[in-house]
Design a protein around this motif. Structure first.
Motif, PDB file in Angstrom:
ATOM      1  N   PHE A  76       0.798  -1.224  -0.043  1.00 27.68           N
ATOM      2  CA  PHE A  76      -0.119  -0.045  -0.168  1.00 27.68           C
ATOM      3  C   PHE A  76       0.833   1.292   0.000  1.00 27.68           C
ATOM      4  O   PHE A  76       0.609   2.108  -0.758  1.00 27.68           O
ATOM      5  N   THR A  77       1.918   1.330   0.752  1.00 23.76           N
ATOM      6  CA  THR A  77       3.061   2.360   0.778  1.00 23.76           C
ATOM      7  C   THR A  77       3.426   2.569  -0.513  1.00 23.76           C
ATOM      8  O   THR A  77       3.325   3.664  -0.972  1.00 23.76           O
ATOM      9  N   LEU A  78       3.880   1.595  -1.147  1.00 26.36           N
ATOM     10  CA  LEU A  78       4.537   1.380  -2.693  1.00 26.36           C
ATOM     11  C   LEU A  78       3.433   1.941  -3.586  1.00 26.36           C
ATOM     12  O   LEU A  78       3.633   2.875  -4.421  1.00 26.36           O
ATOM     13  N   ALA A  79       2.215   1.655  -3.459  1.00 25.52           N
ATOM     14  CA  ALA A  79       0.992   1.933  -4.277  1.00 25.52           C
ATOM     15  C   ALA A  79       0.732   3.589  -4.213  1.00 25.52           C
ATOM     16  O   ALA A  79       0.474   4.200  -5.104  1.00 25.52           O
ATOM     17  N   LEU A  80       0.612   3.849  -2.847  1.00 19.60           N
ATOM     18  CA  LEU A  80       0.523   5.518  -2.559  1.00 19.60           C
ATOM     19  C   LEU A  80       1.623   6.268  -3.192  1.00 19.60           C
ATOM     20  O   LEU A  80       1.379   7.482  -3.823  1.00 19.60           O
ATOM     21  N   LEU A  81       2.873   5.894  -3.164  1.00 22.72           N
ATOM     22  CA  LEU A  81       3.958   6.583  -3.892  1.00 22.72           C
ATOM     23  C   LEU A  81       3.810   6.471  -5.233  1.00 22.72           C
ATOM     24  O   LEU A  81       4.038   7.616  -5.926  1.00 22.72           O
ATOM     25  N   GLY A  82       3.362   5.491  -5.822  1.00 20.38           N
ATOM     26  CA  GLY A  82       3.337   5.368  -7.334  1.00 20.38           C
ATOM     27  C   GLY A  82       1.997   6.214  -7.620  1.00 20.38           C
ATOM     28  O   GLY A  82       2.125   6.991  -8.646  1.00 20.38           O
ATOM     29  N   PHE A  83       1.116   6.354  -6.541  1.00 21.81           N
ATOM     30  CA  PHE A  83      -0.153   7.108  -6.932  1.00 21.81           C
ATOM     31  C   PHE A  83       0.216   8.663  -7.074  1.00 21.81           C
ATOM     32  O   PHE A  83      -0.216   9.480  -7.483  1.00 21.81           O
ATOM     33  N   ALA A  84       1.139   8.715  -5.755  1.00 25.39           N
ATOM     34  CA  ALA A  84       1.497  10.391  -5.800  1.00 25.39           C
ATOM     35  C   ALA A  84       2.343  10.993  -7.142  1.00 25.39           C
ATOM     36  O   ALA A  84       2.275  11.793  -7.691  1.00 25.39           O
ATOM     37  N   LEU A  85       3.282   9.952  -7.739  1.00 24.25           N
ATOM     38  CA  LEU A  85       3.948  10.211  -8.737  1.00 24.25           C
ATOM     39  C   LEU A  85       2.905  10.409 -10.049  1.00 24.25           C
ATOM     40  O   LEU A  85       3.064  11.176 -10.724  1.00 24.25           O
ATOM     41  N   ASN A  86       1.985   9.457 -10.206  1.00 27.64           N
ATOM     42  CA  ASN A  86       0.628   9.444 -11.007  1.00 27.64           C
ATOM     43  C   ASN A  86       0.081  10.943 -11.041  1.00 27.64           C
ATOM     44  O   ASN A  86      -0.078  11.449 -12.023  1.00 27.64           O
ATOM     45  N   ASN A  87      -0.195  11.337  -9.746  1.00 31.39           N
ATOM     46  CA  ASN A  87      -0.801  12.749  -9.641  1.00 31.39           C
ATOM     47  C   ASN A  87       0.031  13.991 -10.359  1.00 31.39           C
ATOM     48  O   ASN A  87      -0.415  14.688 -10.534  1.00 31.39           O
ATOM     49  N   GLY A  88       1.425  13.624  -9.909  1.00 28.99           N
ATOM     50  CA  GLY A  88       2.494  14.785 -10.140  1.00 28.99           C
ATOM     51  C   GLY A  88       2.339  14.720 -11.660  1.00 28.99           C
ATOM     52  O   GLY A  88       2.512  15.914 -12.080  1.00 28.99           O
ATOM     53  N   VAL A  89       2.524  13.638 -12.239  1.00 32.74           N
ATOM     54  CA  VAL A  89       2.198  13.905 -13.830  1.00 32.74           C
ATOM     55  C   VAL A  89       1.119  14.292 -14.243  1.00 32.74           C
ATOM     56  O   VAL A  89       1.008  15.081 -15.183  1.00 32.74           O
ATOM     57  N   LEU A  90       0.069  13.955 -13.508  1.00 31.81           N
ATOM     58  CA  LEU A  90      -1.293  14.552 -14.057  1.00 31.81           C
ATOM     59  C   LEU A  90      -1.359  15.990 -13.709  1.00 31.81           C
ATOM     60  O   LEU A  90      -1.945  16.502 -14.542  1.00 31.81           O
ATOM     61  N   ALA A  91      -0.983  16.350 -12.371  1.00 30.72           N
ATOM     62  CA  ALA A  91      -1.010  17.680 -12.413  1.00 30.72           C
ATOM     63  C   ALA A  91       0.064  18.736 -13.292  1.00 30.72           C
ATOM     64  O   ALA A  91      -0.475  19.667 -13.819  1.00 30.72           O
ATOM     65  N   ALA A  92       0.973  18.108 -13.586  1.00 31.22           N
ATOM     66  CA  ALA A  92       1.915  18.653 -14.676  1.00 31.22           C
ATOM     67  C   ALA A  92       1.086  18.947 -16.193  1.00 31.22           C
ATOM     68  O   ALA A  92       1.154  19.891 -17.028  1.00 31.22           O
ATOM     69  N   LEU A  93       0.466  17.532 -16.390  1.00 31.94           N
ATOM     70  CA  LEU A  93      -0.194  17.650 -17.574  1.00 31.94           C
ATOM     71  C   LEU A  93      -1.130  18.629 -17.736  1.00 31.94           C
ATOM     72  O   LEU A  93      -1.432  19.483 -18.837  1.00 31.94           O
ATOM     73  N   LEU A  94      -1.954  18.882 -16.720  1.00 30.14           N
ATOM     74  CA  LEU A  94      -3.106  19.717 -16.570  1.00 30.14           C
ATOM     75  C   LEU A  94      -2.604  21.316 -16.505  1.00 30.14           C
ATOM     76  O   LEU A  94      -3.208  22.005 -17.254  1.00 30.14           O
ATOM     77  N   ALA A  95      -1.558  21.333 -15.912  1.00 29.66           N
ATOM     78  CA  ALA A  95      -1.085  22.784 -15.790  1.00 29.66           C
ATOM     79  C   ALA A  95      -0.118  23.286 -16.976  1.00 29.66           C
ATOM     80  O   ALA A  95      -0.181  24.464 -17.312  1.00 29.66           O
ATOM     81  N   SER A  96       0.188  22.217 -17.886  1.00 31.18           N
ATOM     82  CA  SER A  96       1.129  22.930 -18.818  1.00 31.18           C
ATOM     83  C   SER A  96       0.932  22.357 -20.203  1.00 31.18           C
ATOM     84  O   SER A  96       1.442  22.632 -21.188  1.00 31.18           O
ATOM     85  N   THR A  97      -0.229  21.701 -20.327  1.00 27.95           N
ATOM     86  CA  THR A  97      -0.794  21.133 -21.859  1.00 27.95           C
ATOM     87  C   THR A  97      -2.069  21.516 -21.703  1.00 27.95           C
ATOM     88  O   THR A  97      -2.824  21.804 -20.881  1.00 27.95           O
ATOM     89  N   GLU A  98      -2.574  21.299 -23.125  1.00 24.96           N
ATOM     90  CA  GLU A  98      -4.182  21.391 -23.271  1.00 24.96           C
ATOM     91  C   GLU A  98      -5.062  19.919 -22.885  1.00 24.96           C
ATOM     92  O   GLU A  98      -6.224  19.820 -23.095  1.00 24.96           O
ATOM     93  N   ILE A  99      -3.947  18.955 -22.625  1.00 28.55           N
ATOM     94  CA  ILE A  99      -4.731  17.562 -22.206  1.00 28.55           C
ATOM     95  C   ILE A  99      -5.558  17.598 -20.798  1.00 28.55           C
ATOM     96  O   ILE A  99      -4.922  18.212 -19.890  1.00 28.55           O
ATOM     97  N   SER A 100      -6.688  17.232 -21.009  1.00 31.18           N
ATOM     98  CA  SER A 100      -7.275  17.157 -19.582  1.00 31.18           C
ATOM     99  C   SER A 100      -8.196  15.934 -19.706  1.00 31.18           C
ATOM    100  O   SER A 100      -8.293  15.149 -20.740  1.00 31.18           O
ATOM    101  N   GLY A 101      -9.081  15.989 -18.662  1.00 27.04           N
ATOM    102  CA  GLY A 101     -10.035  14.801 -18.282  1.00 27.04           C
ATOM    103  C   GLY A 101      -9.363  13.470 -18.516  1.00 27.04           C
ATOM    104  O   GLY A 101      -8.227  13.026 -17.917  1.00 27.04           O
ATOM    105  N   PHE A 102     -10.133  12.410 -19.208  1.00 28.99           N
ATOM    106  CA  PHE A 102      -9.683  10.895 -19.084  1.00 28.99           C
ATOM    107  C   PHE A 102      -8.259  10.746 -19.703  1.00 28.99           C
ATOM    108  O   PHE A 102      -7.417  10.058 -19.347  1.00 28.99           O
TER     109      PHE A 102
END
Length: 130
Positions: A76-102
């Motif tokens: 679960f700790t490993l999955a949470l770290l992976g999820f944090a990385l996932n959300n970091g990539v998601l935040a970067a995409l939403l902030a710096s590109t026109e890619i959004s949603g699904f």
């Protein structure tokens, strides 16, 4: 050495299979929620997908990939770290590109599997030397 490499390749293949099913579930939940409620936050939708995928991953890796209990807290700790990385990539995409949603969620979700495999193999499901 050759036998060990072959065994590791089989473990990695099983990890990929379980991970593929979990990722498909994650993205399916994201697609359904995004379609039904397009105004939901991508981060909330991503969290819902993660929670479903985590259950599939834990059960699949225990029963199929590593064929041992492993440590659920470590996984679960490993999955949470992976999820944090996932959300970091998601935040970067939403902030710096026109890619959004699904699509943003899909790209972010596909960035994590290799890191999760190494952590699972060497830490969460490590063989105990006895």
């Amino acid at each position: 050495m050759k036998r060990r490499l072959k065994r590791e390749a089989k473990t990695a293949a099983r990890f990929g299979l379980v991970g593929g099913v979990a990722t498909a579930a994650h993205l399916s939940v994201a697609a359904i929620l995004s379609a039904l409620w397009p105004t939901l936050s991508e981060f909330f939708v991503n969290l819902c997908g993660f929670l479903v995928a985590f259950q599939i991953s834990l059960i699949g890796h225990r029963r199929l990939t590593f064929r041992r209990q492993g440590r659920a807290r470590r996984f679960f700790t490993l999955a949470l770290l992976g999820f944090a990385l996932n959300n970091g990539v998601l935040a970067a995409l939403l902030a710096s590109t026109e890619i959004s949603g699904f699509w943003a969620i899909g790209i972010a979700t596909l960035t994590v599997p290799l890191i999760t495999y190494v952590g699972s193999r060497l830490w969460a499901f490590r063989e105990h030397q006895g």
